[in-house]
Each structure stands twice: as structure tokens, then as C-alpha cells.
Design a protein around this motif. Structure first.
Motif, PDB file in Angstrom:
ATOM      1  N   VAL A  96       0.461  -1.545   0.184  1.00 57.46           N
ATOM      2  CA  VAL A  96      -0.070   0.053  -0.361  1.00 57.46           C
ATOM      3  C   VAL A  96       0.844   1.523  -0.010  1.00 57.46           C
ATOM      4  N   GLU A  97       0.736   2.149  -0.908  1.00 57.15           N
ATOM      5  CA  GLU A  97       1.716   3.570  -1.105  1.00 57.15           C
ATOM      6  C   GLU A  97       0.721   4.349  -0.865  1.00 57.15           C
ATOM      7  N   ALA A  98      -0.808   4.309  -0.896  1.00 53.08           N
ATOM      8  CA  ALA A  98      -1.589   5.373  -1.254  1.00 53.08           C
ATOM      9  C   ALA A  98      -2.619   5.079   0.283  1.00 53.08           C
ATOM     10  N   PHE A  99      -3.431   5.245   0.962  1.00 50.85           N
ATOM     11  CA  PHE A  99      -4.917   5.107   1.293  1.00 50.85           C
ATOM     12  C   PHE A  99      -5.887   6.161   1.865  1.00 50.85           C
ATOM     13  N   GLY A 100      -7.216   5.680   2.117  1.00 48.65           N
ATOM     14  CA  GLY A 100      -7.838   6.373   3.003  1.00 48.65           C
ATOM     15  C   GLY A 100      -9.110   5.513   3.237  1.00 48.65           C
ATOM     16  N   LYS A 101      -9.687   6.165   3.740  1.00 45.48           N
ATOM     17  CA  LYS A 101     -11.603   5.327   4.456  1.00 45.48           C
ATOM     18  C   LYS A 101     -12.447   6.836   4.515  1.00 45.48           C
ATOM     19  N   ALA A 102     -13.674   5.554   4.031  1.00 49.45           N
ATOM     20  CA  ALA A 102     -15.255   6.490   4.544  1.00 49.45           C
ATOM     21  C   ALA A 102     -15.986   5.735   5.842  1.00 49.45           C
ATOM     22  N   ALA A 103     -16.763   6.990   5.928  1.00 48.68           N
ATOM     23  CA  ALA A 103     -17.989   6.484   6.847  1.00 48.68           C
ATOM     24  C   ALA A 103     -19.346   7.503   6.169  1.00 48.68           C
ATOM     25  N   ILE A 104     -20.253   6.373   5.952  1.00 53.32           N
ATOM     26  CA  ILE A 104     -21.696   7.221   4.798  1.00 53.32           C
ATOM     27  C   ILE A 104     -22.931   7.213   5.876  1.00 53.32           C
ATOM     28  N   VAL A 105     -23.665   7.537   6.662  1.00 59.09           N
ATOM     29  CA  VAL A 105     -24.335   7.430   7.103  1.00 59.09           C
ATOM     30  C   VAL A 105     -25.626   7.585   6.252  1.00 59.09           C
ATOM     31  N   GLY A 106     -26.222   6.653   7.268  1.00 58.60           N
ATOM     32  CA  GLY A 106     -27.994   6.561   6.352  1.00 58.60           C
ATOM     33  C   GLY A 106     -28.702   7.514   6.661  1.00 58.60           C
ATOM     34  N   VAL A 154     -13.629  10.421   4.221  1.00 61.88           N
ATOM     35  CA  VAL A 154     -15.293  11.477   4.220  1.00 61.88           C
ATOM     36  C   VAL A 154     -16.279  10.172   4.882  1.00 61.88           C
ATOM     37  N   GLU A 155     -16.912  11.570   5.040  1.00 65.98           N
ATOM     38  CA  GLU A 155     -18.082  11.072   5.750  1.00 65.98           C
ATOM     39  C   GLU A 155     -19.435  11.900   5.594  1.00 65.98           C
ATOM     40  N   LYS A 156     -20.321  11.694   6.002  1.00 72.66           N
ATOM     41  CA  LYS A 156     -21.576  12.550   5.371  1.00 72.66           C
ATOM     42  C   LYS A 156     -22.483  11.291   5.506  1.00 72.66           C
ATOM     43  N   ARG A 157     -24.089  12.076   5.159  1.00 70.04           N
ATOM     44  CA  ARG A 157     -24.976  11.484   5.779  1.00 70.04           C
ATOM     45  C   ARG A 157     -25.851  11.304   3.984  1.00 70.04           C
ATOM     46  N   ALA A 158     -26.321  10.142   3.508  1.00 70.35           N
ATOM     47  CA  ALA A 158     -26.940   9.860   2.307  1.00 70.35           C
ATOM     48  C   ALA A 158     -27.545   8.758   2.206  1.00 70.35           C
ATOM     49  N   ALA A 159     -28.203   8.674   0.910  1.00 70.77           N
ATOM     50  CA  ALA A 159     -29.282   8.126   0.627  1.00 70.77           C
ATOM     51  C   ALA A 159     -28.832   6.918  -0.378  1.00 70.77           C
ATOM     52  N   ALA A 160     -29.594   5.884   0.301  1.00 68.85           N
ATOM     53  CA  ALA A 160     -28.664   4.341  -0.346  1.00 68.85           C
ATOM     54  C   ALA A 160     -28.087   5.135  -2.351  1.00 68.85           C
ATOM     55  N   GLY A 161     -27.125   4.047  -2.768  1.00 72.57           N
ATOM     56  CA  GLY A 161     -26.950   4.680  -3.217  1.00 72.57           C
ATOM     57  C   GLY A 161     -25.634   5.204  -3.812  1.00 72.57           C
ATOM     58  N   THR A 162     -26.030   6.676  -2.936  1.00 66.46           N
ATOM     59  CA  THR A 162     -25.533   7.523  -3.420  1.00 66.46           C
ATOM     60  C   THR A 162     -23.368   7.505  -4.137  1.00 66.46           C
TER      61      THR A 162
END
Length: 185
Positions: A76-86, A120-128
Motif C-alpha cells: 500500500v502506497e496511498a490510503f483513505g477511509k470513508a463513513a456514509i451514514v444512512g 470522507v464522512e457524510k449522510r446520504a441515501a442508499a446508492g449515493t
């Protein structure tokens, strides 16, 4: 696991040509997304998220880091993470799970990384569709590794779920040719 996982999506992208020129070896990016039941769903406003974070984040971080490193199949040379809340959750629910060393250190250790994971973290609908930012694992100023990977789960997150994910790249952007940051003095 102390949280219910509904599904895990793994995507590996290989870029073989960029700008009309071959990319050799092919540029690889892997993304692993777990759709989990929001552990705070239906509980109203929870003042102290800590006990649930302590219970869920370490197991989720280990699961996702193991899977994304295996899917990448390269260092791994580059990395990131995400949380998308319903839509029925709070952004803080996703942030609480990914913005803790109990989650991120699994990935940092697996990648021999020393930098913070961009997120990235955000609230979003399914399929966003959402973009996961990636940075170099030991030097966040290395411009060639500043990149994003697009991700989505077609049926998640549902209103009471959270999509939690990790992304890894085996290299910087294909055909990167920006001058180093140090050259702009």
C-alpha cells in the motif's frame, strides 16, 4: 463481531492506459465497503458514543484493513477511509467509528504507514456515489499520491445503516507529473 454486517463490497480497479499511454505496471486501487447496522439506530440522541466505538471500531478496522490489503495484492502506497451514514443517523455516528486510532491503526500497521488517513464522512441515501480521498502512507505532501477513488453501494446505506470503507492504492496517480511541493518556494 459486535455489530451486524449486512454486506461487504470489494472492488479492485486496474488502469492500463492513461493519457493515451500504457501504465506499466497497471495502477491498482482496491476499495472494501462494509454495510453495517448503525449501532446507535433507534436510541435517540446518545451523549456518549465512546463505549460503542470501543466495541465496534477495532473489529471493523481489522476486518476492513485485512480485506483491502489482500484485495490490493501489493504494498500500500496511498490510503483513505470513508463513513456514509444512512438518513436516520448522525454524521457523528460514522465519524466516531473511523476517526479513532482503534479503527485506523489496523490499516496504518498493515500499510507500514505513519500519516493520518484522509477521510470522507457524510449522510446520504442508499446508492449515493462518494469519493474517498487517498494520500501517501508516509508523506502526505507527495503530490503524485493525492487522488480519489469513487465508490458506492447500490442498496446502502439504508436509513438505519452506515457504510464504512477503506481504500488502498499501490502507487500514485497514473502518469503523475506535477512538480514536487518543495519546488514552489
Amino acid at each position: 463481531m459486535s455489530v451486524t454486517i449486512r454486506t461487504v463490497h470489494t472492488v479492485v480497479d486496474e488502469i492500463h492506459t492513461e493519457g493515451g499511454r500504457p501504465v506499466e505496471p497497471a495502477a491498482r486501487v482496491a476499495v472494501v465497503l462494509a454495510v453495517i447496522e448503525n449501532p446507535w439506530a433507534g436510541r435517540g440522541f446518545v451523549d456518549d458514543l465512546g463505549p460503542t466505538i470501543d466495541e465496534v471500531a477495532p473489529e471493523l478496522g481489522k476486518l476492513l484493513s485485512d480485506r483491502v490489503v489482500a484485495a490490493l495484492g501489493a504494498p500500500v502506497e496511498a490510503f483513505g477511509k470513508a463513513a456514509i451514514v444512512g438518513l436516520d443517523g448522525e454524521i457523528e455516528h460514522g465519524s466516531g467509528l473511523i476517526h479513532t486510532l482503534k479503527f485506523g491503526n489496523h490499516f496504518r500497521d498493515a500499510a507500514d504507514a505513519t500519516t493520518l488517513l484522509p477521510a470522507v464522512e457524510k449522510r446520504a441515501a442508499a446508492g449515493t456515489v462518494f469519493d474517498i480521498p487517498l494520500k501517501h502512507v508516509t508523506d502526505a505532501t507527495i503530490r503524485s499520491h493525492h487522488q480519489t477513488v469513487e465508490a458506492r453501494v447500490p442498496d446502502g446505506p439504508r436509513a438505519d445503516e452506515i457504510v464504512v470503507g477503506l481504500a488502498a492504492a499501490a502507487q500514485g496517480r497514473p502518469q503523475a507529473r506535477l512538480a514536487p511541493l518543495a519546488s514552489e518556494k
